[in-house]
Design a protein around this motif. Structure first.
Motif, mmCIF file in Angstrom:
data_model
loop_
_atom_site.group_PDB
_atom_site.id
_atom_site.type_symbol
_atom_site.label_atom_id
_atom_site.label_comp_id
_atom_site.label_asym_id
_atom_site.label_seq_id
_atom_site.Cartn_x
_atom_site.Cartn_y
_atom_site.Cartn_z
ATOM 1 N N LEU A 1 -16.806 -3.172 -9.398
ATOM 2 C CA LEU A 1 -16.380 -3.882 -8.024
ATOM 3 C C LEU A 1 -15.524 -2.335 -7.234
ATOM 4 C CD1 LEU A 1 -14.459 -7.027 -8.757
ATOM 5 C CD2 LEU A 1 -16.709 -6.775 -8.097
ATOM 6 N N GLY B 1 -10.755 -1.723 -3.937
ATOM 7 C CA GLY B 1 -10.801 -0.895 -2.694
ATOM 8 C C GLY B 1 -9.597 0.261 -2.604
ATOM 9 N N MET C 1 -18.572 -0.427 -6.107
ATOM 10 C CA MET C 1 -19.053 -1.359 -4.926
ATOM 11 C C MET C 1 -18.360 -1.161 -3.636
ATOM 12 S SD MET C 1 -19.687 -5.402 -3.945
ATOM 13 C CE MET C 1 -18.007 -4.414 -3.306
ATOM 14 N N ALA C 2 -16.906 -0.972 -3.484
ATOM 15 C CA ALA C 2 -16.019 -0.936 -2.356
ATOM 16 C C ALA C 2 -16.672 0.214 -2.117
ATOM 17 C CB ALA C 2 -15.073 -0.995 -2.736
ATOM 18 N N GLU C 3 -16.422 1.508 -2.413
ATOM 19 C CA GLU C 3 -16.625 3.060 -2.291
ATOM 20 C C GLU C 3 -17.725 2.698 -1.482
ATOM 21 O OE1 GLU C 3 -14.595 4.862 -3.171
ATOM 22 O OE2 GLU C 3 -15.138 6.736 -2.778
ATOM 23 N N MET D 1 -12.816 -8.440 0.177
ATOM 24 C CA MET D 1 -11.931 -8.153 -1.602
ATOM 25 C C MET D 1 -11.843 -7.274 -2.546
ATOM 26 S SD MET D 1 -14.589 -8.726 -4.362
ATOM 27 C CE MET D 1 -14.779 -6.520 -4.026
ATOM 28 N N ALA D 2 -11.994 -5.355 -1.499
ATOM 29 C CA ALA D 2 -11.854 -4.600 -1.367
ATOM 30 C C ALA D 2 -10.665 -4.455 -1.567
ATOM 31 C CB ALA D 2 -13.088 -3.691 -0.905
ATOM 32 N N GLU D 3 -9.701 -5.041 -0.197
ATOM 33 C CA GLU D 3 -9.178 -5.245 0.004
ATOM 34 C C GLU D 3 -7.639 -5.542 -1.153
ATOM 35 O OE1 GLU D 3 -8.662 -3.866 3.051
ATOM 36 O OE2 GLU D 3 -6.108 -3.734 3.060
ATOM 37 N N PRO E 1 -17.606 -1.694 2.353
ATOM 38 C CA PRO E 1 -16.259 -2.185 2.078
ATOM 39 C C PRO E 1 -15.472 -1.451 1.907
ATOM 40 C CG PRO E 1 -18.680 -2.819 0.656
ATOM 41 C CD PRO E 1 -18.517 -1.511 0.832
ATOM 42 N N GLY E 2 -15.167 -1.193 1.565
ATOM 43 C CA GLY E 2 -14.088 -0.447 0.643
ATOM 44 C C GLY E 2 -13.416 0.685 1.886
ATOM 45 N N ASN E 3 -14.287 0.811 3.261
ATOM 46 C CA ASN E 3 -13.725 1.972 4.059
ATOM 47 C C ASN E 3 -13.802 1.559 5.202
ATOM 48 O OD1 ASN E 3 -13.879 3.801 1.723
ATOM 49 N ND2 ASN E 3 -16.671 3.756 1.975
#
Lengths: 180, 180
Positions: free
Chosen positions: A103, A26, A106-108, B106-108, B25-27
DNA sequence: ATTACTGTACCGTCTGGACGGTAATGTCAA
DNA sequence: TTGACATTACCGTCCAGACGGTACAGTAAT
């Protein structure tokens, strides 16, 4: 689409995956990717005008690579299912560098992964029509998916021995009902 | 650990998962979580002094919830394996709200997921000792993992019919070698 | 002239977190 | 019973830094 001139493109894609693994999925930043790729930020944005485009390219790259490897594995032996098992096994044994990149994608935004979803569905359809008699096809497919996802998350709880046993079981259960 | 006073804590945890699903997830941002939880940012930071602590709590929450559900499912029927299959099936049929939260974690930083990894390993050990004769235990375990990960990623490529067939096959393959 | 960049400067926005309050509740001695 | 203080559970503001992206002038090779 065809392999062409762009010199930096591949370096950038590889760098993105590396950086993602190092800083966490992320926390992928364009600055870090550019630096890692040995490219200026302007150069990065020349190849990928936005971060989203970079993410999409990462996915596209994975999909085409996977399909190429599958075709290659197919020529080694006739059975598509066996080829898929073998490829999954390989993908699990060796560290796949692009995994961290996915990954990050996906985070984005998880929607960017849709091409992979349709890749999987396409593959499942091909498997079903190639081995119509295999009653355990779904289980094998799901188990391989499980193995793959464990590697992806670095959540593989199996010992080496267990993993070998599992792969052997999957292979034999495939061989028991091979077709086409 | 024991259920206690903290009024906002649970709301914040739930809000984090919701926000993660909405913005990707990453935001996940603390501001958004606080707003969604109906809490000020200061209040959020009172309950979770850093973002990392929030992520860890999300994971801890998932682990304890899962174990509680497993114990509960165990009382319904003796077999641990059957309980695990049933729980996985349930987790796949209904949307699990906390799933998006785990992706944000997980992104973190993927390391935050380690408690889940050890949960899985612990579970596998228990399954092995509870059903020593089940030769297909590993396959079933991996297949369930695959099913679970597909849901997590929103990458489930199975049709409803296929998924039902798969789960039925898994259950019967479990029932064929039940023990303890 | 075009391609594939480099390098620098910059902008607006967002983010985690620090910080200084504060109202309500609890504790305890006089 | 009361007043003094402590703790809990939060509020609202502020900030330094990081981020994605723009702009643009220059350059070396084709």
């Amino acid at each position: 689409m065809a392999a062409g001139r762009p010199h930096s493109r591949d370096k950038i894609l590889a760098a993105a995956a590396e950086v993602a693994r190092e800083v966490g999925p992320g926390n992928l930043s364009l600055d870090a990717v550019a630096y890692r790729a040995g490219v200026s930020k302007g150069g990065l944005l020349y190849n990928f005008p936005t971060k989203a485009k970079l993410m999409q390219a990462l996915v596209q790259d994975y999909v085409t690579t996977y399909e190429a490897q599958l075709d290659q594995a197919m020529q080694g032996q006739g059975s598509l299912l066996a080829a898929h098992v073998a490829l999954s096994a390989k993908e699990c044994s060796e560290t796949v560098p692009s995994a961290a990149g996915l990954l990050a994608v996906m985070a984005e935004d998880p929607d960017f992964l849709l091409p992979i979803k349709s890749l999987k569905r396409r593959l499942l359809d091909r498997l079903k029509s190639a081995s119509p008699g295999a009653s355990n096809l779904l289980i094998v497919f799901a188990a391989l998916e499980g193995l793959r996802s464990m590697k992806l998350f670095d959540m593989d709880v199996f010992t080496d021995e267990e993993r070998e046993t599992l792969l052997a079981d999957l292979l034999s259960s495939v061989g028991a009902a091979r077709q086409s």
